[in-house]
Design an enzyme around this catalytic site. Structure first.
Site, PDB file in Angstrom:
ATOM      1  N   THR A   1       0.927  -1.193  -0.048  1.00  0.00           N
ATOM      2  CA  THR A   1       0.108   0.009   0.070  1.00  0.00           C
ATOM      3  C   THR A   1       0.859   1.380  -0.119  1.00  0.00           C
ATOM      4  O   THR A   1       1.652   1.594   0.762  1.00  0.00           O
ATOM      5  CB  THR A   1      -1.032  -0.172   1.235  1.00  0.00           C
ATOM      6  OG1 THR A   1      -1.479  -1.218   1.318  1.00  0.00           O
ATOM      7  CG2 THR A   1      -1.782   1.300   1.064  1.00  0.00           C
ATOM      8  N   GLU A   2       0.594   2.387  -1.058  1.00  0.00           N
ATOM      9  CA  GLU A   2       1.279   3.461  -1.103  1.00  0.00           C
ATOM     10  C   GLU A   2       2.996   3.169  -0.734  1.00  0.00           C
ATOM     11  O   GLU A   2       3.611   4.219  -0.631  1.00  0.00           O
ATOM     12  CB  GLU A   2       0.876   4.294   0.194  1.00  0.00           C
ATOM     13  CG  GLU A   2      -0.538   4.715   0.359  1.00  0.00           C
ATOM     14  CD  GLU A   2      -1.247   5.219  -0.981  1.00  0.00           C
ATOM     15  OE1 GLU A   2      -0.458   6.058  -1.464  1.00  0.00           O
ATOM     16  OE2 GLU A   2      -2.337   5.270  -1.035  1.00  0.00           O
ATOM     17  N   LEU A   3       3.429   2.020  -1.533  1.00  0.00           N
ATOM     18  CA  LEU A   3       4.626   1.914  -1.653  1.00  0.00           C
ATOM     19  C   LEU A   3       5.356   1.842  -0.567  1.00  0.00           C
ATOM     20  O   LEU A   3       6.779   2.102  -0.273  1.00  0.00           O
ATOM     21  CB  LEU A   3       5.321   2.579  -2.651  1.00  0.00           C
ATOM     22  CG  LEU A   3       5.034   2.804  -4.099  1.00  0.00           C
ATOM     23  CD1 LEU A   3       6.050   3.481  -5.004  1.00  0.00           C
ATOM     24  CD2 LEU A   3       5.023   1.379  -4.756  1.00  0.00           C
TER      25      LEU A   3
END
Length: 420
Positions: free
Chosen positions: A147-149
């Protein structure tokens, strides 16, 4: 054959938005979602972004005879909404999958922050997401994108332990120092995990600055060549909604994307490669030490967009404090609601960073204030806690009754003597 590569990856996600949930709804109404908003926004983005972009990607793959390749990660929350509100979007992704030139990545099913809170829940969501991707598109993900890197040494170890050899993350300046994001790296504590780092300058030139720059495809190829004088790859990672939603069609962003593959291939410096292909093609040059989690959000590139204030911390602790009790109850409906309540977007709406990135947060926020987002979320959590406690109590009663039944003396049956 080009010696350098462009890795083009798109994140696809739509949150499950909560309805206005008042204090007086607690204990009386357990439907938490704004179905009208979810359907309306999903249909709008499908028409402006997903459908036209998927068709364009399909045409570009065919036109460039397979030399154009891309990658997607699609959250389970988005896939559920596609199935419910816009099944034609699923069909368009299936058409892309059938080309064999598209890689689908694994991630957390609910686009959650579980990797920061619960290893068991993190693993559960990754397995659930991978299974859905394989079911819908016929391919099993081999590359991971959190998630979101979000990434840290510890998260990398968990990801590798789940069988993923390649992971995407952010080329954050405070982590990279003098190093370039244009190489393959490995994790410091898991050297067998290959890391692909986002070139945030070039990625954000499209995602956030395209309307300002008005860059052409040929100019952009020049920028990538300049950046890749040092390096093997240019990792362009961005939200898919950049096209048509965040950057409207009249900015020329679709025309830019349509022209980009031909400009790249004509120049000859780069070829296109998926994340798994990049990991196989290039050898890592070094490891990356990430003790504290990084992400691709805001100027800080950390997790303060979701966990940077007391409101967010309180909500985060509250939702993950239920982990053990949910595992005991093991109720499918509760698990589904809990999953949607973990979506990182709910915590993003509570963000109070109104300085460097205030406009970005405002664009994605349906609430007027972070406090309003917090109150609404905590009201929902309060009702969910009641449901969970009731299920747990009912389970206790059932277990007690079963134990009492086992302890109860068995009835003595009198032997019936037959009369002669």
């Amino acid at each position: 054959m080009a010696s350098k590569s462009i890795c083009l990856y798109f994140q696809v996600h739509q949150p499950t938005r909560l309805r206005l949930y008042r204090f007086f709804d607690i204990g009386k109404d357990s439907h938490y979602y704004d179905d009208f908003a979810n359907r309306t926004i999903l249909r709008r983005v499908a028409q402006k972004c997903y459908l036209p972009m998927n068709q364009l990607m399909l045409e570009l793959i065919a036109k460039n005879k397979g030399k154009f390749k891309i990658a997607y990660s699609i959250s389970g929350s988005a896939l559920e909404q596609f199935q419910r509100f816009a099944p034609e979007v699923i069909d368009s992704f299936k058409a892309l999958a059938a080309t064999g030139k598209v890689e689908f990545l694994a991630e957390t099913y609910y686009h959650s922050l579980a990797s920061l809170a619960s290893e068991s829940e993190f693993r559960h969501q990754v397995v659930k997401h991978s299974a859905l991707i394989e079911e819908l598109f016929g391919v099993k993900p081999v590359t991971f994108r959190n998630t979101e890197l979000i990434y840290s040494n510890g998260i990398g170890e968990m990801v590798y332990d789940m069988g993923y050899k390649t992971m995407l993350t952010e080329g954050a300046r405070h982590i990279m120092g003098w190093q370039s994001p244009n190489y393959v790296y490995t994790g410091e504590t898991q050297p067998k995990l290959k890391l692909l780092l986002r070139n945030y300058m070039l990625s954000d030139d499209i995602a956030f600055r395209f309307n300002q720059n008005k860059v052409t495809a040929d100019q952009y190829v020049g920028w990538m060549k300049e950046s890749a004088k040092e390096g093997d790859i240019v990792n362009l990672f961005m939200d898919y909604e950049t096209f048509g939603e965040h950057q409207s069609e009249d900015t020329g962003i679709f025309a830019f994307m349509k022209a980009l593959p031909a400009a790249v291939l004509k120049d000859g410096t780069f070829g296109f490669a998926t994340p798994s292909e990049v990991a196989k093609k290039y050898k890592p040059v070094s490891d990356i030490a990430v003790d504290d989690p990084i992400s691709w959000a805001d100027e800080e590139r950390d997790v303060t967009a979701w966990l940077g204030n007391e409101l967010q911390s309180e909500a985060f602790k509250k939702v993950y404090a239920m982990t053990e009790k949910l595992a005991i109850v093991n109720d499918e409906d509760l698990y589904a609601d809990w999953g949607h309540l973990q979506e990182s977007d709910h915590f993003y709406y509570m963000c109070t960073k109104f300085f460097s990135d205030g406009e970005v947060h405002k664009y994605f926020n349906p609430y007027d204030t972070p406090y309003e987002a917090f109150i609404n979320y905590m009201n929902v959590i309060s009702d969910f806690q009641i449901r969970l406690d009731e299920k747990r109590a009912a389970l206790d009663v059932k277990e007690t009754a079963q134990e009492e039944l086992k302890k109860a003396p068995k009835p003595v049956r009198k032997k019936v003597v037959k009369k002669k």
